[in-house]
Design an enzyme around this catalytic site. Structure first.
Site, PDB file in Angstrom:
ATOM      1  CG  HIS A  60      17.462 -30.179  28.915  1.00 22.98           C
ATOM      2  ND1 HIS A  60      16.801 -31.356  28.338  1.00 22.98           N
ATOM      3  CD2 HIS A  60      18.509 -29.797  28.091  1.00 22.98           C
ATOM      4  CE1 HIS A  60      17.350 -31.363  27.125  1.00 22.98           C
ATOM      5  NE2 HIS A  60      18.401 -30.602  26.782  1.00 22.98           N
ATOM      6  CG  HIS A  62      19.755 -27.395  25.849  1.00 22.15           C
ATOM      7  ND1 HIS A  62      20.623 -28.310  26.095  1.00 22.15           N
ATOM      8  CD2 HIS A  62      20.465 -26.170  26.402  1.00 22.15           C
ATOM      9  CE1 HIS A  62      21.955 -28.134  26.559  1.00 22.15           C
ATOM     10  NE2 HIS A  62      21.669 -26.447  26.643  1.00 22.15           N
ATOM     11  CG  ASP A  64      16.825 -29.300  21.199  1.00 18.73           C
ATOM     12  OD1 ASP A  64      17.193 -28.931  22.138  1.00 18.73           O
ATOM     13  OD2 ASP A  64      17.140 -30.772  20.972  1.00 18.73           O
ATOM     14  CG  HIS A  65      14.722 -31.338  24.752  1.00 16.93           C
ATOM     15  ND1 HIS A  65      14.658 -32.499  24.826  1.00 16.93           N
ATOM     16  CD2 HIS A  65      15.769 -30.999  24.133  1.00 16.93           C
ATOM     17  CE1 HIS A  65      15.450 -32.950  24.357  1.00 16.93           C
ATOM     18  NE2 HIS A  65      16.405 -32.236  23.813  1.00 16.93           N
ATOM     19  CG  HIS A 140      22.340 -32.208  28.336  1.00 11.25           C
ATOM     20  ND1 HIS A 140      23.467 -32.772  27.586  1.00 11.25           N
ATOM     21  CD2 HIS A 140      21.672 -31.290  27.713  1.00 11.25           C
ATOM     22  CE1 HIS A 140      23.071 -32.226  26.306  1.00 11.25           C
ATOM     23  NE2 HIS A 140      22.122 -31.270  26.440  1.00 11.25           N
ATOM     24  CG  ASP A 210      19.181 -33.864  24.998  1.00  8.01           C
ATOM     25  OD1 ASP A 210      18.272 -34.352  24.621  1.00  8.01           O
ATOM     26  OD2 ASP A 210      19.727 -32.800  24.411  1.00  8.01           O
ATOM     27  CG  HIS A 268      18.173 -36.091  21.145  1.00 10.08           C
ATOM     28  ND1 HIS A 268      19.170 -35.661  20.890  1.00 10.08           N
ATOM     29  CD2 HIS A 268      17.373 -35.017  21.462  1.00 10.08           C
ATOM     30  CE1 HIS A 268      19.378 -34.143  21.109  1.00 10.08           C
ATOM     31  NE2 HIS A 268      18.151 -33.985  21.394  1.00 10.08           N
TER      32      HIS A 268
END
Length: 302
Positions: A60, A62, A64-65, A140, A210, A268
């Site tokens: 996805h 976000h 941090d990914h 999510h 996530d 995570h």
């Protein structure tokens, strides 16, 4: 099957931990799953060859990914990469990456293919003669997918003693491994089961990060060998998990138990916790086969 954890902590940056990224090596393929900041450095630290990465899967959008993705793509260019690179991720990932490349005048000298995902149903997104990859739709705050990697059943294994005993020439070996019987010069038929052993049982790996606690994913991951499931919080912060649409260690264990997986890897983690052993302690009350991910940790599954 070999899994190298490059990063497995939640979004807040720290000097001692890294956001999500991991390398799955399966049937001589090397897949990069998510690409948080610092992924390139972690690849170097773990002595993984950049040139072997031809397929990148982004769960996805976000940061941090995937904030490490454009840097990795640019580094491939600096290394004079020629091999095609395929990126699988949510709709919008192509626009984001190409915008960054355009304004930095850093277009690649290799073919860059984006496979943008929009379906809320599980779908096959990669397949070759040895490996199949499907999406696992997750719940999510934005559109998110996990990924299921499945080995295909390989060739049967030659029974060398039986082959030599019947004086079968090497030109027939592949035919035998493909499952065929063999007819000798005198007309005798040797059944394949006398010449081979069963192939190695194929393995499967599911990546789920996530996601909020969501039992509807259980059919998609039923009986997988290895499940990586996010555990951002402990049950004492279940209200925060619900608000941010993340999971607790207990909830991850419930998913693993419900899906009858063989092994659960937790990751995570929120950086609010000083000791990740707490996640294992919470989860193993429900599901006993627990492994803890950590940056630089390598898991090998025979």
């Amino acid at each position: 099957m070999k899994l190298t954890i490059l990063g497995c902590y939640a979004a807040t940056p720290r000097t001692i931990t890294n956001p999500t990224a991991q390398i799955l090596e399966i049937r001589n393929r090397m897949f990069l799953i998510d690409c948080g900041e610092g992924t390139q450095v972690q690849l170097r630290k773990n002595k993984l060859k950049f040139s072997k990465i031809n397929h990148i899967f982004i769960s996805h959008l976000h940061g941090d990914h995937f904030y490490g993705l454009v840097g990795l793509i640019s580094t491939f260019m600096l290394l004079s990469r020629q091999t095609d690179l395929h990126v699988y991720g949510p709709k919008g990932i192509k626009e984001i990456v190409l915008l960054q490349l355009r304004y930095s005048n850093s277009f690649t000298g290799y073919n860059l293919y984006f496979h943008e995902l929009t379906s809320t149903e599980s779908e096959v997104i990669y397949e070759d003669e040895k490996v199949l990859v499907k999406t696992i739709p997750l719940k999510h705050r934005i559109y998110t997918n996990g990924f299921l990697f499945e080995e295909k059943i390989g060739d049967r294994k030659l029974n060398v003693d039986a082959v030599n005993k019947n004086k079968i020439e090497t030109c027939y070996f592949q035919k035998i491994k493909n499952g065929s019987d063999i007819t000798l010069d005198d007309g005798t038929i040797i059944p394949n089961e006398e010449l081979t052993f069963d192939p190695i049982q194929p393995k499967s790996y599911a990546f789920c990060s996530d996601t909020a606690f969501d039992e509807t994913i259980i059919p998609s991951i039923q009986n997988v060998d290895i499940l990586y499931h996010e555990t951002t919080f402990l049950e004492t912060e279940v209200d925060k998990a619900e608000k941010t649409m993340h999971s607790t260690a207990k909830q991850a264990a419930l998913i693993a138990k419900g899906a009858n997986v063989k092994q659960l890897i937790l990751g995570h983690y929120s950086t609010r916790y000083a000791n990740i052993d707490l996640f294992q302690q919470e989860a193993e009350v429900i599901f006993p086969n627990i492994l803890l991910a950590d940056d630089g940790k390598v898991f090998e599954f025979e």
